[in-house]
Scaffold this active site. Structure first.
Site, PDB file in Angstrom:
ATOM      1  N   GLU B  29       0.839  -1.202   0.000  1.00 12.86           N
ATOM      2  CA  GLU B  29       0.000   0.000   0.000  1.00 12.86           C
ATOM      3  C   GLU B  29       0.873   1.251   0.000  1.00 12.86           C
ATOM      4  OE1 GLU B  29      -2.329  -0.741   3.498  1.00 12.86           O
ATOM      5  OE2 GLU B  29      -2.947  -2.677   2.684  1.00 12.86           O
ATOM      6  N   GLU B  61      -4.603  -6.537   2.924  1.00 14.64           N
ATOM      7  CA  GLU B  61      -3.419  -7.234   3.439  1.00 14.64           C
ATOM      8  C   GLU B  61      -3.452  -8.739   3.232  1.00 14.64           C
ATOM      9  OE1 GLU B  61      -4.895  -4.727   4.959  1.00 14.64           O
ATOM     10  OE2 GLU B  61      -3.301  -3.255   5.239  1.00 14.64           O
ATOM     11  N   PHE B  84       2.345  -1.543   8.573  1.00 13.66           N
ATOM     12  CA  PHE B  84       2.692  -1.637   9.992  1.00 13.66           C
ATOM     13  C   PHE B  84       2.667  -3.112  10.394  1.00 13.66           C
ATOM     14  CE2 PHE B  84       1.349   2.713   9.638  1.00 13.66           C
ATOM     15  CZ  PHE B  84       2.119   3.409  10.559  1.00 13.66           C
ATOM     16  N   ASP B  86       1.617  -4.428  12.962  1.00 13.34           N
ATOM     17  CA  ASP B  86       0.327  -4.763  13.578  1.00 13.34           C
ATOM     18  C   ASP B  86      -0.664  -5.278  12.538  1.00 13.34           C
ATOM     19  OD1 ASP B  86       0.614  -2.641  16.227  1.00 13.34           O
ATOM     20  OD2 ASP B  86       1.675  -2.183  14.390  1.00 13.34           O
ATOM     21  N   ILE B  88      -0.050  -7.181   9.939  1.00 16.18           N
ATOM     22  CA  ILE B  88       0.190  -8.541   9.444  1.00 16.18           C
ATOM     23  C   ILE B  88      -0.866  -9.471  10.043  1.00 16.18           C
ATOM     24  CG2 ILE B  88       1.913 -10.355   9.052  1.00 16.18           C
ATOM     25  CD1 ILE B  88       4.045  -8.408   9.873  1.00 16.18           C
ATOM     26  N   HIS B 130      -0.704   0.478  16.173  1.00 11.79           N
ATOM     27  CA  HIS B 130       0.411   0.851  15.283  1.00 11.79           C
ATOM     28  C   HIS B 130       1.754   0.852  15.997  1.00 11.79           C
ATOM     29  CE1 HIS B 130      -2.994   2.364  12.915  1.00 11.79           C
ATOM     30  NE2 HIS B 130      -2.202   2.318  11.877  1.00 11.79           N
TER      31      HIS B 130
HETATM   32  C1  LIG Z   1      -5.639  -2.663   7.623  1.00  9.74           C
HETATM   33  C2  LIG Z   1      -4.867  -1.394   7.496  1.00  9.74           C
HETATM   34  N1  LIG Z   1      -4.083  -1.211   6.411  1.00  9.74           N
HETATM   35  C3  LIG Z   1      -3.376  -0.077   6.272  1.00  9.74           C
HETATM   36  C4  LIG Z   1      -3.418   0.899   7.224  1.00  9.74           C
HETATM   37  C5  LIG Z   1      -2.652   2.192   7.070  1.00  9.74           C
HETATM   38  N2  LIG Z   1      -3.608   3.245   6.701  1.00  9.74           N
HETATM   39  C6  LIG Z   1      -4.169   4.026   7.634  1.00  9.74           C
HETATM   40  S1  LIG Z   1      -5.336   5.016   6.997  1.00  9.74           S
HETATM   41  C7  LIG Z   1      -5.122   4.409   5.455  1.00  9.74           C
HETATM   42  C8  LIG Z   1      -5.954   4.914   4.326  1.00  9.74           C
HETATM   43  C9  LIG Z   1      -7.383   4.674   4.558  1.00  9.74           C
HETATM   44  O1  LIG Z   1      -8.108   5.158   3.503  1.00  9.74           O
HETATM   45  P1  LIG Z   1      -9.675   5.311   3.574  1.00  9.74           P
HETATM   46  O2  LIG Z   1     -10.286   4.045   4.027  1.00  9.74           O
HETATM   47  O3  LIG Z   1     -10.109   5.845   2.274  1.00  9.74           O
HETATM   48  O4  LIG Z   1      -9.905   6.366   4.738  1.00  9.74           O
HETATM   49  P2  LIG Z   1      -9.432   7.908   4.786  1.00  9.74           P
HETATM   50  O5  LIG Z   1      -8.083   7.919   5.392  1.00  9.74           O
HETATM   51  O6  LIG Z   1      -9.430   8.448   3.419  1.00  9.74           O
HETATM   52  O7  LIG Z   1     -10.421   8.563   5.674  1.00  9.74           O
HETATM   53  C10 LIG Z   1      -4.129   3.439   5.445  1.00  9.74           C
HETATM   54  C11 LIG Z   1      -3.671   2.710   4.257  1.00  9.74           C
HETATM   55  C12 LIG Z   1      -4.198   0.648   8.372  1.00  9.74           C
HETATM   56  N3  LIG Z   1      -4.250   1.531   9.378  1.00  9.74           N
HETATM   57  N4  LIG Z   1      -4.916  -0.486   8.472  1.00  9.74           N
END
Ligand SMILES: Cc1ncc(C[n+]2csc(CCOP(=O)(O)OP(=O)(O)O)c2C)c(N)n1
Ligand SMILES: [Mg+2]
Lengths: 324, 324
Positions: B29, B61, B84, B86, B88, B130
């Site tokens: 990602e 993931e 992160f 966490d 996995i 995290h």
């Molecule tokens: C399962 C997971 N994968 C990756 C992340 C890292 N991460 C945090 S916010 C985010 C983007 C989320 O996008 P969206 O669902 O569109 O929400 P927005 O941030 O736009 O409100 C990512 C990839 C995470 N926290 N949890």
């Protein structure tokens, strides 16, 4: 659908409240007293306002990593919310959670989660519980465009449909998941149409227009409460800031950002104009509402700043609920 | 030799392997053009190798890990990034049931040459979702190799070995070491798995640890030198395979052992190491083995709580003094 004047006024007040709260958070961040990271809700206020105004106090919401707005709109105590963001012991999670976990259970918030898309299954369970316990409560589950690409999305939508759960799926499509445009990760024109595969009624609304969000939610709540099952509402919106604390959001094309961040697209301005035009709000009333919100936010900020940090040993508290 | 950061060294290793072998590709990602990885490890690689070989993925993931398995058993060498450590948790089936078991379960017909990079550790007030250190979970899964580089000069050689290794490699990093600098060889070099490194020689006590705790242990060793306590510091560099020989030799020399990691104490890697040492070197021990870990709680958000949670120099020094 005609929205009554009182509701329009409330939609304005709630949109503004979330805006002012988040602006305060941004200021405190500027003062360097907000630890960790931040996912600001600025720009998306109309979604939280529109959805929560259509809910009862006893209904539930499930939040995300970008949760301040959801929680405040649902009626959480602002003092405890701001104190949590500063890591104080008076915070709603006693300083254990912070921005990504800002939660007030007694305001009807099931939780704010740092793991993207992990809220959807929890919303399924809460809605199942409402159904099994025979309450008339419903659950609104917020999640992002990015979250709709996770496996839990499909599993949760499916379960909610087969069991006709009292659930409102609220996709906040702000066009990006961090730096990844939704166009790159979703082949269909809308996220809403994915719900067709699960036979879930779905609709796309302007997520910067609190009235539109409200109207769609009212329909969905009606369906949910009467046992007809879930609805999915895609709210198209845009972040005013970057994804998290230091992201300058340079990956967003200039013309796109200019369009979405123009005054005409501003969530507060949109609902204010609607309310005034419909005769639900006068300029003087609007100012009065604004003054009250500003004062409340200021008080919350003072409270949060004055509050103490938890004692280090409190780290060890609350791992378990108790022993039998 | 040039002095570069851990992040730079890691990227150099990835870049050189991608130049050397066309089968190597990266996915995860926000690893590509718009972001370059949440911790900027892959920044610039999409520009250099193209978006087909440095692929941005949806937030999926489980399928990222599973796709890596599928690609690995059919002739490619995927290096996936899970943003992160966490998270996995969402890839666990593919990592632990599929990748780890295929070579064995299918009687050696196929191997799974994938690398899964991710990052552990607290210190940034990112709260419970995290900040965790979960390496022991993977140590408990036969079939996985686990690299835990803590220094710039090791990370480059270890990532190269990980990519060339025929088995699934969990490649764990730590948030607070990305900016640490060291002299790193310019040329192509690999570091064999299962070879610990004595980071500092000493006579009175052995300290074994991982990640940021090694940096702290080295500081403590420096301090204690002034008091006349001579500390040997050992970095395992990989947890599977595990170099017990270097450790046992050291313990036989010093007669004392302190184990330091950021993991919560129960069932941590340190528990396994303590068990191994008492099995193999019991007669050489002059004092009980000491463990310095985090308490058995989730990682709290608020700064004073997180500081209490993460082992610090004082706690490491106290453990050493207790047995010397
Ligand atoms: C399962 C997971 N994968 C990756 C992340 C890292 N991460 C945090 S916010 C985010 C983007 C989320 O996008 P969206 O669902 O569109 O929400 P927005 O941030 O736009 O409100 C990512 C990839 C995470 N926290 N949890
Ligand atoms: Mg988004």
């Amino acid at each position: 659908m005609a929205v009554d004047k009182k509701t329009l006024k409330e939609l304005y007040a709630r949109t503004l409240k979330v805006r002012r709260f988040e602006e305060k958070v941004w200021d405190l961040f500027g003062e360097n007293i907000v630890p960790g990271t931040l996912h600001l809700y600025l720009g998306q206020e109309a979604v939280a306002a529109g959805v929560t105004v259509a809910l009862e106090k006893t209904d539930w919401i499930q939040s995300t990593h970008r949760g301040h707005g959801h929680v405040i709109a649902k009626g959480a105590d602002m003092n405890a919310a701001l104190a949590e963001l500063l890591g104080k012991s008076t915070g709603s999670c006693k300083g254990k959670g912070g921005s990504m976990h800002i939660t007030q259970f007694d305001a009807g918030v099931l939780g704010a989660t740092g793991v993207v898309a992990s809220g959807l299954p929890i919303a399924v369970g809460a809605a199942l519980s409402c159904q099994m316990r025979g309450t008339k409560d419903v659950v609104a589950c917020f999640f992002g465009d990015g979250a709709s690409n996770n496996g839990t999305f499909g599993e949760s939508l499916n379960m909610s449909a087969i069991w006709k759960l009292p659930l409102i799926w609220v996709v906040e499509n702000n066009l990006y998941a961090m730096g990844t445009p939704i166009k790159m990760t979703c082949p269909s024109a809308t996220i809403a149409q994915r719900a067709d595969g699960y036979c879930i009624p779905n609709v796309v609304v302007d997520g910067n227009n609190a009235q539109e969000v409200y109207e769609a939610t009212v329909e969905a709540v009606k369906r949910a409460r009467s046992g007809e099952g879930p609805t999915l509402i895609e709210c198209q919106t845009y972040r005013m800031r970057g994804h998290s604390r230091f992201d300058p959001a340079k990956y967003r094309p200039e013309d796109e950002a200019k369009h979405w961040l123009s005054e005409e697209r501003d969530a507060v301005r949109i609902i204010r104009e609607i309310a005034i035009k419909q005769g639900a709000l006068t300029e003087t009333e609007a100012e009065k509402i604004e003054a009250k919100i500003t004062k409340d936010v200021e008080k919350a900020s003072e409270f949060a700043k004055k509050s103490e940090f938890p004692k280090p040993e409190e780290t060890l508290d609350d791992v378990f609920a108790g022993v039998l | 030799m040039a002095e570069i950061t851990y992040r730079e060294a890691l990227k150099e290793g990835l870049r050189e392997e991608m130049q050397r072998d066309e089968r190597v590709f990266i996915m995860g990602e926000d690893v590509g053009l718009n972001w370059g990885g949440a911790f900027k490890v892959t920044k610039g690689l999409a520009e250099e190798f193209g978006e087909a070989r440095v692929r941005d993925t949806p937030i999926s993931e489980n399928t990222i890990a599973g796709a890596a398995v599928g690609a690995a058993i059919t002739g490619l060498i995927p290096v996936v990034e899970i943003m992160f450590g966490d998270l996995i948790t969402l890839s666990m089936d593919q990592v632990c049931n599929q990748a780890a078991k295929m070579h064995y379960m299918f009687g050696g017909q196929t191997s799974v040459p994938l690398v899964l990079r991710s990052v552990f550790g607290g210190g940034k007030n990112l709260a419970s979702h995290h900040s965790q250190s979960l390496e022991s979970w993977f140590m408990h899964t036969p079939g996985l190799k686990i690299a835990v580089p803590a220094f710039a000069s090791d990370v480059k050689g270890l990532i190269k070995t990980a990519i060339r290794d025929p088995d699934p490699v969990m490649f764990f990093e730590h948030k607070l070491v990305y900016d640490k600098k060291e002299e790193v060889p310019d040329e192509d070099y690999t570091i064999p798995f299962g070879q610990a490194k004595v980071r500092r020689e000493g006579a009175d006590v052995t300290v074994w640890g991982t990640f940021f705790m090694l940096h702290k242990a080295l500081e403590v060793a420096e301090e204690l030198e002034k008091e006349g306590i001579s500390v040997e510091v050992i970095d395992p560099r990989t947890l599977a395979p595990l170099d017990t020989k270097t450790l046992i030799e050291s313990v036989k020399k010093t007669g004392r052992l302190v184990l330091v990691t950021e993991e919560t104490k129960t069932g941590a890697t340190t528990a396994e190491i303590a068990a191994i040492v008492q099995e193999e070197a019991f007669d050489w021990l002059d004092a009980p083995i000491k463990r310095v870990n985090a308490p058995d709680t989730p990682v709290p958000f608020s700064p004073p709580l997180e500081q209490y949670f993460i082992p610090n120099n004082k706690r490491i020094a106290r453990a050493i003094r207790d047995i010397v």
